[in-house]
Design a protein around this motif. Structure first.
Motif, PDB file in Angstrom:
ATOM      1  N   LEU A  80       7.620   8.885   0.816  1.00 21.43           N
ATOM      2  CA  LEU A  80       6.823   7.781   0.295  1.00 21.43           C
ATOM      3  C   LEU A  80       6.700   6.754   1.415  1.00 21.43           C
ATOM      4  N   VAL A  81       5.463   6.500   1.848  1.00 18.09           N
ATOM      5  CA  VAL A  81       5.210   5.509   2.889  1.00 18.09           C
ATOM      6  C   VAL A  81       4.774   4.224   2.198  1.00 18.09           C
ATOM      7  N   ARG A  98       7.767   5.402  -7.981  1.00 19.48           N
ATOM      8  CA  ARG A  98       7.257   6.472  -7.123  1.00 19.48           C
ATOM      9  C   ARG A  98       8.394   7.222  -6.436  1.00 19.48           C
ATOM     10  N   ARG A 139       4.884   5.278  13.508  1.00 16.80           N
ATOM     11  CA  ARG A 139       4.992   6.181  12.362  1.00 16.80           C
ATOM     12  C   ARG A 139       5.344   7.593  12.814  1.00 16.80           C
ATOM     13  N   GLU A 194       0.890  -1.156   0.000  1.00 18.61           N
ATOM     14  CA  GLU A 194       0.000   0.000   0.000  1.00 18.61           C
ATOM     15  C   GLU A 194       0.930   1.207   0.000  1.00 18.61           C
ATOM     16  N   PHE A 195       0.603   2.219  -0.800  1.00 19.95           N
ATOM     17  CA  PHE A 195       1.450   3.413  -0.915  1.00 19.95           C
ATOM     18  C   PHE A 195       0.717   4.636  -0.393  1.00 19.95           C
ATOM     19  N   GLU A 196       1.458   5.509   0.273  1.00 24.73           N
ATOM     20  CA  GLU A 196       0.968   6.832   0.648  1.00 24.73           C
ATOM     21  C   GLU A 196       2.093   7.820   0.368  1.00 24.73           C
ATOM     22  N   GLN A 197       1.756   8.983  -0.144  1.00 22.18           N
ATOM     23  CA  GLN A 197       2.745  10.051  -0.314  1.00 22.18           C
ATOM     24  C   GLN A 197       2.371  11.146   0.666  1.00 22.18           C
ATOM     25  N   ILE A 198       3.243  11.411   1.623  1.00 21.78           N
ATOM     26  CA  ILE A 198       3.002  12.448   2.627  1.00 21.78           C
ATOM     27  C   ILE A 198       4.176  13.403   2.554  1.00 21.78           C
TER      28      ILE A 198
END
Length: 130
Positions: free
Chosen positions: A17-18, A43, A118, A9-13
């Motif tokens: 890149l998480v 990414r 986190r 699963e990807f998140e951009q914060i």
């Protein structure tokens, strides 16, 4: 119809890149893992992506295949002049990385410092996220 389980699963914060791996990796075909790695690398290659955070809250165990993926993605992040951090590692995961001399070992070119949450990992990257 059930949705197919994703490897990551990807998140951009911000510039982070998480990546949240889902496992166990034995459930995935090699091609799925390779495609997930390629997507993560892509990414990290995008403008604005500097750091990598791997959040292990969705995984209980990983093996050598995933260690190789971690090393390559962390090298990419460090090539971006960023850092790579890990959070929510189980005791087994920390033991494995210590055995491989990849955890808290500044004598090697390549090592990580684990963070319990986190929030702690974000703070280490200079980001305050609530």
């Amino acid at each position: 119809m059930s949705q197919e389980k994703q490897v990551f699963e990807f998140e951009q914060i911000g510039d982070i890149l998480v990546l949240v791996p889902h496992g166990p990796f034995l459930e995935f075909r090699d091609n799925d893992i390779r495609n997930a790695y390629n997507e993560a690398y892509r990414r990290l290659s995008e403008p604005g992506a500097k750091h990598l955070m791997v959040d292990f809250s969705g995984l209980d165990y990983f093996g050598s295949t995933f260690v190789g993926i971690l090393i390559r993605l962390a090298k990419k992040a460090r090539g971006n002049k960023g850092e790579a951090v890990l959070c929510h590692l189980s005791d087994n995961m920390m033991d494995l990385l210590r055995t491989l001399m990849l955890l808290e070992n500044p004598k090697t070119d390549f090592y990580w410092t684990p963070y319990p949450t986190r929030k702690d990992a974000f703070k280490a990257l200079g980001h305050n996220v609530e």
